[in-house]
Motif scaffolding. Structure first.
Motif, PDB file in Angstrom:
ATOM      1  N   THR A  31       8.696   7.646   6.079  1.00  0.00           N
ATOM      2  CA  THR A  31       8.633   6.193   5.969  1.00  0.00           C
ATOM      3  C   THR A  31       7.210   5.775   5.653  1.00  0.00           C
ATOM      4  O   THR A  31       6.270   6.530   5.843  1.00  0.00           O
ATOM      5  CB  THR A  31       9.080   5.517   7.276  1.00  0.00           C
ATOM      6  OG1 THR A  31       8.173   5.911   8.314  1.00  0.00           O
ATOM      7  CG2 THR A  31      10.501   5.916   7.651  1.00  0.00           C
ATOM      8  N   LYS A  32       7.050   4.549   5.220  1.00  0.00           N
ATOM      9  CA  LYS A  32       5.729   4.031   4.896  1.00  0.00           C
ATOM     10  C   LYS A  32       5.012   3.511   6.135  1.00  0.00           C
ATOM     11  O   LYS A  32       3.877   3.109   6.058  1.00  0.00           O
ATOM     12  CB  LYS A  32       5.838   2.909   3.876  1.00  0.00           C
ATOM     13  CG  LYS A  32       6.262   3.383   2.517  1.00  0.00           C
ATOM     14  CD  LYS A  32       6.123   2.297   1.499  1.00  0.00           C
ATOM     15  CE  LYS A  32       7.256   1.310   1.635  1.00  0.00           C
ATOM     16  NZ  LYS A  32       7.269   0.311   0.577  1.00  0.00           N
ATOM     17  N   VAL A  55       5.781   4.354  -7.378  1.00  0.00           N
ATOM     18  CA  VAL A  55       5.063   3.142  -7.754  1.00  0.00           C
ATOM     19  C   VAL A  55       5.723   2.494  -8.967  1.00  0.00           C
ATOM     20  O   VAL A  55       5.846   1.279  -9.039  1.00  0.00           O
ATOM     21  CB  VAL A  55       3.580   3.458  -8.044  1.00  0.00           C
ATOM     22  CG1 VAL A  55       2.834   2.238  -8.526  1.00  0.00           C
ATOM     23  CG2 VAL A  55       2.925   4.047  -6.805  1.00  0.00           C
ATOM     24  N   SER A  56       6.165   3.314  -9.931  1.00  0.00           N
ATOM     25  CA  SER A  56       6.874   2.783 -11.094  1.00  0.00           C
ATOM     26  C   SER A  56       7.706   3.871 -11.751  1.00  0.00           C
ATOM     27  O   SER A  56       7.424   5.055 -11.616  1.00  0.00           O
ATOM     28  CB  SER A  56       5.900   2.176 -12.104  1.00  0.00           C
ATOM     29  OG  SER A  56       5.066   3.163 -12.634  1.00  0.00           O
ATOM     30  N   LYS A 105      14.136   4.827  -7.110  1.00  0.00           N
ATOM     31  CA  LYS A 105      13.725   3.433  -7.298  1.00  0.00           C
ATOM     32  C   LYS A 105      12.276   3.223  -6.870  1.00  0.00           C
ATOM     33  O   LYS A 105      11.752   3.960  -6.033  1.00  0.00           O
ATOM     34  CB  LYS A 105      14.614   2.515  -6.462  1.00  0.00           C
ATOM     35  CG  LYS A 105      16.079   2.600  -6.807  1.00  0.00           C
ATOM     36  CD  LYS A 105      16.885   1.741  -5.869  1.00  0.00           C
ATOM     37  CE  LYS A 105      18.367   1.934  -6.134  1.00  0.00           C
ATOM     38  NZ  LYS A 105      19.193   1.217  -5.174  1.00  0.00           N
ATOM     39  N   VAL A 106      11.668   2.164  -7.379  1.00  0.00           N
ATOM     40  CA  VAL A 106      10.311   1.779  -6.985  1.00  0.00           C
ATOM     41  C   VAL A 106      10.311   1.462  -5.493  1.00  0.00           C
ATOM     42  O   VAL A 106      11.218   0.790  -4.988  1.00  0.00           O
ATOM     43  CB  VAL A 106       9.832   0.561  -7.793  1.00  0.00           C
ATOM     44  CG1 VAL A 106       8.511   0.042  -7.269  1.00  0.00           C
ATOM     45  CG2 VAL A 106       9.726   0.918  -9.266  1.00  0.00           C
ATOM     46  N   GLY A 107       9.315   1.977  -4.793  1.00  0.00           N
ATOM     47  CA  GLY A 107       9.198   1.761  -3.353  1.00  0.00           C
ATOM     48  C   GLY A 107       9.863   2.840  -2.512  1.00  0.00           C
ATOM     49  O   GLY A 107       9.647   2.910  -1.308  1.00  0.00           O
ATOM     50  N   GLN A 108      10.653   3.688  -3.131  1.00  0.00           N
ATOM     51  CA  GLN A 108      11.360   4.743  -2.401  1.00  0.00           C
ATOM     52  C   GLN A 108      10.395   5.852  -2.008  1.00  0.00           C
ATOM     53  O   GLN A 108       9.511   6.229  -2.777  1.00  0.00           O
ATOM     54  CB  GLN A 108      12.486   5.302  -3.267  1.00  0.00           C
ATOM     55  CG  GLN A 108      13.394   6.259  -2.547  1.00  0.00           C
ATOM     56  CD  GLN A 108      14.611   6.624  -3.403  1.00  0.00           C
ATOM     57  OE1 GLN A 108      14.806   6.137  -4.506  1.00  0.00           O
ATOM     58  NE2 GLN A 108      15.434   7.513  -2.868  1.00  0.00           N
ATOM     59  N   MET A 109      10.565   6.375  -0.798  1.00  0.00           N
ATOM     60  CA  MET A 109       9.759   7.495  -0.318  1.00  0.00           C
ATOM     61  C   MET A 109      10.455   8.798  -0.698  1.00  0.00           C
ATOM     62  O   MET A 109      11.656   8.952  -0.471  1.00  0.00           O
ATOM     63  CB  MET A 109       9.575   7.418   1.199  1.00  0.00           C
ATOM     64  CG  MET A 109       8.783   6.206   1.650  1.00  0.00           C
ATOM     65  SD  MET A 109       7.129   6.127   0.966  1.00  0.00           S
ATOM     66  CE  MET A 109       6.393   7.577   1.698  1.00  0.00           C
ATOM     67  N   GLU A 154      -2.949   7.701  -7.987  1.00  0.00           N
ATOM     68  CA  GLU A 154      -1.545   7.832  -8.385  1.00  0.00           C
ATOM     69  C   GLU A 154      -1.416   8.957  -9.402  1.00  0.00           C
ATOM     70  O   GLU A 154      -2.370   9.278 -10.104  1.00  0.00           O
ATOM     71  CB  GLU A 154      -1.059   6.514  -8.988  1.00  0.00           C
ATOM     72  CG  GLU A 154      -1.108   5.367  -8.003  1.00  0.00           C
ATOM     73  CD  GLU A 154      -0.723   4.035  -8.623  1.00  0.00           C
ATOM     74  OE1 GLU A 154      -0.493   3.961  -9.851  1.00  0.00           O
ATOM     75  OE2 GLU A 154      -0.677   3.053  -7.870  1.00  0.00           O
ATOM     76  N   GLU A 205       5.275   7.823  -2.504  1.00  0.00           N
ATOM     77  CA  GLU A 205       6.037   6.602  -2.788  1.00  0.00           C
ATOM     78  C   GLU A 205       6.108   6.393  -4.293  1.00  0.00           C
ATOM     79  O   GLU A 205       5.123   6.578  -5.007  1.00  0.00           O
ATOM     80  CB  GLU A 205       5.351   5.404  -2.146  1.00  0.00           C
ATOM     81  CG  GLU A 205       6.049   4.098  -2.425  1.00  0.00           C
ATOM     82  CD  GLU A 205       5.346   2.911  -1.826  1.00  0.00           C
ATOM     83  OE1 GLU A 205       5.868   1.801  -1.972  1.00  0.00           O
ATOM     84  OE2 GLU A 205       4.271   3.071  -1.227  1.00  0.00           O
ATOM     85  N   MET A 261       1.226   2.192   6.175  1.00  0.00           N
ATOM     86  CA  MET A 261       1.094   0.743   6.228  1.00  0.00           C
ATOM     87  C   MET A 261       0.305   0.295   7.446  1.00  0.00           C
ATOM     88  O   MET A 261      -0.357  -0.728   7.422  1.00  0.00           O
ATOM     89  CB  MET A 261       2.481   0.084   6.232  1.00  0.00           C
ATOM     90  CG  MET A 261       3.265   0.318   4.948  1.00  0.00           C
ATOM     91  SD  MET A 261       2.409  -0.260   3.477  1.00  0.00           S
ATOM     92  CE  MET A 261       2.655  -1.996   3.667  1.00  0.00           C
TER      93      MET A 261
END
Length: 84
Positions: free
Chosen positions: A66-67, A30-31, A6-10, A52, A28, A71
């Protein structure tokens, strides 16, 4: 065929074929790119670089990363910009 991630998954980006400058390690999603046939593809951003990349699902694996580390550096910058 549906997207496994999924989007956002590491995820972990596996090593690239020879003659590639693609880094390995955490990234990560992105799409999820649309497809009609062929391998499922994603646009991912590695934690260690700003650009990307488009990669196939076979080049990705689940990660415990993790992000938070990435972040943290972004939040320090955004705080400095917002205080101007």
């Amino acid at each position: 065929m549906t997207h496994l991630y999924k989007v956002g998954q590491m995820l972990n980006l596996r090593s690239a074929p020879r003659h590639s400058n693609r880094p390995t390690g955490p990234c990560e999603v992105v799409s999820c790119l649309p497809h009609n046939s062929g391998p499922v593809q994603y646009r991912v951003k590695s934690l260690g670089e700003s650009n990307e990349r488009v990669v196939e699902e076979a080049d990705l694996s689940p990660s415990t990363a993790t992000k938070a580390d990435d972040m943290l550096s972004e939040s320090v910058f955004s705080i400095a910009v917002n205080k101007r």
